[in-house]
Design an enzyme around this catalytic site. Structure first.
Site, PDB file in Angstrom:
ATOM      1  CG  ASP A   1      -2.046   0.990   1.083  1.00 61.32           C
ATOM      2  OD1 ASP A   1      -1.781   2.163   0.747  1.00 61.32           O
ATOM      3  OD2 ASP A   1      -3.195   0.580   1.277  1.00 61.32           O
TER       4      ASP A   1
ATOM      5  CE1 TYR B   1      -6.775  11.510 -10.352  1.00 58.83           C
ATOM      6  CE2 TYR B   1      -7.655  12.791 -12.190  1.00 58.83           C
ATOM      7  CZ  TYR B   1      -6.790  11.818 -11.708  1.00 58.83           C
ATOM      8  OH  TYR B   1      -5.950  11.173 -12.580  1.00 58.83           O
TER       9      TYR B   1
HETATM   10  N1  LIG Z   1      -6.353   6.366 -17.390  1.00 59.55           N
HETATM   11  C1  LIG Z   1      -6.318   7.641 -17.717  1.00 59.55           C
HETATM   12  O1  LIG Z   1      -6.883   8.074 -18.736  1.00 59.55           O
HETATM   13  C2  LIG Z   1      -5.569   8.624 -16.850  1.00 59.55           C
HETATM   14  C3  LIG Z   1      -5.647   9.993 -17.151  1.00 59.55           C
HETATM   15  C4  LIG Z   1      -4.937  10.909 -16.379  1.00 59.55           C
HETATM   16  C5  LIG Z   1      -4.146  10.453 -15.333  1.00 59.55           C
HETATM   17  N2  LIG Z   1      -4.100   9.117 -15.036  1.00 59.55           N
HETATM   18  C6  LIG Z   1      -3.279   8.686 -13.893  1.00 59.55           C
HETATM   19  O2  LIG Z   1      -2.470   7.590 -14.298  1.00 59.55           O
HETATM   20  C7  LIG Z   1      -2.322   6.661 -13.227  1.00 59.55           C
HETATM   21  C8  LIG Z   1      -2.775   5.277 -13.678  1.00 59.55           C
HETATM   22  O3  LIG Z   1      -4.117   5.358 -14.109  1.00 59.55           O
HETATM   23  P1  LIG Z   1      -4.967   4.047 -14.452  1.00 59.55           P
HETATM   24  O4  LIG Z   1      -6.033   4.459 -15.385  1.00 59.55           O
HETATM   25  O5  LIG Z   1      -4.050   2.925 -14.825  1.00 59.55           O
HETATM   26  O6  LIG Z   1      -5.644   3.780 -13.033  1.00 59.55           O
HETATM   27  P2  LIG Z   1      -6.047   2.380 -12.386  1.00 59.55           P
HETATM   28  O7  LIG Z   1      -7.054   2.665 -11.326  1.00 59.55           O
HETATM   29  O8  LIG Z   1      -6.410   1.385 -13.439  1.00 59.55           O
HETATM   30  O9  LIG Z   1      -4.681   1.919 -11.716  1.00 59.55           O
HETATM   31  C9  LIG Z   1      -4.222   2.474 -10.511  1.00 59.55           C
HETATM   32  C10 LIG Z   1      -3.595   1.364  -9.692  1.00 59.55           C
HETATM   33  O10 LIG Z   1      -3.155   1.935  -8.462  1.00 59.55           O
HETATM   34  C11 LIG Z   1      -3.432   1.009  -7.441  1.00 59.55           C
HETATM   35  N3  LIG Z   1      -3.576   1.738  -6.179  1.00 59.55           N
HETATM   36  C12 LIG Z   1      -4.535   2.644  -5.847  1.00 59.55           C
HETATM   37  N4  LIG Z   1      -4.360   3.060  -4.586  1.00 59.55           N
HETATM   38  C13 LIG Z   1      -3.266   2.408  -4.110  1.00 59.55           C
HETATM   39  C14 LIG Z   1      -2.588   2.402  -2.875  1.00 59.55           C
HETATM   40  N5  LIG Z   1      -3.006   3.155  -1.829  1.00 59.55           N
HETATM   41  N6  LIG Z   1      -1.507   1.623  -2.736  1.00 59.55           N
HETATM   42  C15 LIG Z   1      -1.078   0.845  -3.766  1.00 59.55           C
HETATM   43  N7  LIG Z   1      -1.674   0.797  -4.960  1.00 59.55           N
HETATM   44  C16 LIG Z   1      -2.763   1.570  -5.133  1.00 59.55           C
HETATM   45  C17 LIG Z   1      -4.735   0.317  -7.837  1.00 59.55           C
HETATM   46  O11 LIG Z   1      -4.864  -0.950  -7.206  1.00 59.55           O
HETATM   47  C18 LIG Z   1      -4.589   0.236  -9.346  1.00 59.55           C
HETATM   48  O12 LIG Z   1      -4.060  -1.007  -9.765  1.00 59.55           O
HETATM   49  C19 LIG Z   1      -3.136   7.222 -12.064  1.00 59.55           C
HETATM   50  O13 LIG Z   1      -2.261   7.908 -11.197  1.00 59.55           O
HETATM   51  C20 LIG Z   1      -4.110   8.174 -12.722  1.00 59.55           C
HETATM   52  O14 LIG Z   1      -4.503   9.208 -11.842  1.00 59.55           O
HETATM   53  C21 LIG Z   1      -4.799   8.207 -15.766  1.00 59.55           C
END
Ligand SMILES: NC(=O)c1ccc[n+]([C@@H]2O[C@H](COP(=O)([O-])OP(=O)(O)OC[C@H]3O[C@@H](n4cnc5c(N)ncnc54)[C@H](O)[C@@H]3O)[C@@H](O)[C@H]2O)c1
Length: 267
Positions: free
Chosen positions: A51, A136
């Site tokens: 975590d 966010y």
């Molecule tokens: N997908 C998009 O279009 C997008 C756009 C802008 C920014 N982002 C950023 O990119 C990153 C990845 O996005 P994503 O779409 O793959 O999100 P996602 O939710 O699919 O993946 C995030 C991962 O982080 C893990 N996680 C969350 N809280 C946690 C914690 N406290 N400890 C350990 N692990 C934890 C989750 O289990 C998950 O596997 C994020 O930081 C998100 O904010 C994504």
């Protein structure tokens, strides 16, 4: 440039899974972290169920990493305490581990939602003040500020990617501007991981070469990647794509509406 040992946080997530699959053949070793259990899929992978709120566990898992791609966190609007814990405190722990163990490069997953209140008619660049479209976005502004602090004060090399809409294909009118294709996402990620150490700090929008985009493409001095995909090629399959966008409307679209945040506030 050899990638050496790359750590990926949030490795079980949408972008993390794509990055993991692509980078496993390019890095000597992958250190994969997530709070959900990960299965080892290749000999050069180490998996850790961690975590991000647990500083000691994060530092132990990151031991030996040359570079970190920090994707883990809450990727959308949520109550502020949850965002502060996962995104802000989590990033602090990653940066602390990098400072204490001498990790060369930290790539932080920021978001276009840091500037979601700029108008769609305004080509926005990373040098402009933040205008988050929700809690966010506020948490990601803090993520970027932490990165800047660690670069300025402790000399870490930090690159913040303001990720657009990561989708296999664009699916809605807003994506015509904001889409980030998997191919371009990997291009940006590779460029951020391998930028020369002289890049002490940079912030860039990670967006495909969309005809309708409203963000500047990265300055090659900070991030040497030119995107190749354009959402326009998919416009024919997107209902409403032919309606002209209101140039005064916020870039965030529906995310900018009060209701989007009010769901996470007391009535
Ligand atoms: N997908 C998009 O279009 C997008 C756009 C802008 C920014 N982002 C950023 O990119 C990153 C990845 O996005 P994503 O779409 O793959 O999100 P996602 O939710 O699919 O993946 C995030 C991962 O982080 C893990 N996680 C969350 N809280 C946690 C914690 N406290 N400890 C350990 N692990 C934890 C989750 O289990 C998950 O596997 C994020 O930081 C998100 O904010 C994504």
């Amino acid at each position: 440039m050899s990638l050496g040992t790359v750590a990926i946080t949030g490795a079980a997530g949408t972008i993390g899974s794509v990055a993991r699959e692509a980078l496993r053949g390019e890095a000597d070793r992958l250190i994969l972290l997530d709070r959900v259990p990960l299965r080892q899929e290749a000999e050069n992978e180490d998996t850790h169920c961690v975590d991000l709120r647990d500083a000691a566990a994060v530092e132990a898992a990151l031991a030996g990493a040359d570079r970190v791609l920090h994707l883990g966190g809450v990727p959308d609007e949520a109550p502020l305490p949850d965002l502060l814990e996962a995104n802000v405190l989590g990033t602090h722990h990653v940066l602390e581990a990098a400072r204490r163990t001498g990790i060369e490069r930290v790539v932080l997953a920021s978001s276009n939602r840091v500037t979601g209140f700029y108008a769609t008619g305004h080509l926005t660049g990373p040098q402009e003040p933040v205008r988050p479209d929700g809690l966010y976005g506020v948490s990601k502004a803090a993520v970027e500020a932490l990165g800047r602090l660690y670069a300025d004060k402790f000399g870490l090399s930090v690159i913040c990617l303001r990720i657009g809409s990561f989708e296999r294909v664009p699916a809605e009118p807003r994506h015509l501007a904001t889409w980030l294709s998997p191919r371009d996402a990997l291009g940006y990620i590779r460029a951020a991981l391998t930028a020369p150490p002289s890049t002490r700090f940079a912030t860039a929008y990670a967006v495909s070469a969309n005809t309708r985009r409203f963000w500047e493409l990265p300055d090659p001095a900070g991030l040497a990647y030119t995107p190749v995909d354009d959402a326009e090629l998919h416009a024919g399959a997107i209902p409403g794509a032919d309606r002209p966008a209101d140039p005064a409307a916020p870039q965030a679209g529906p995310y900018a509406l009060p209701e989007f945040t009010l769901r996470h506030l007391r009535p």
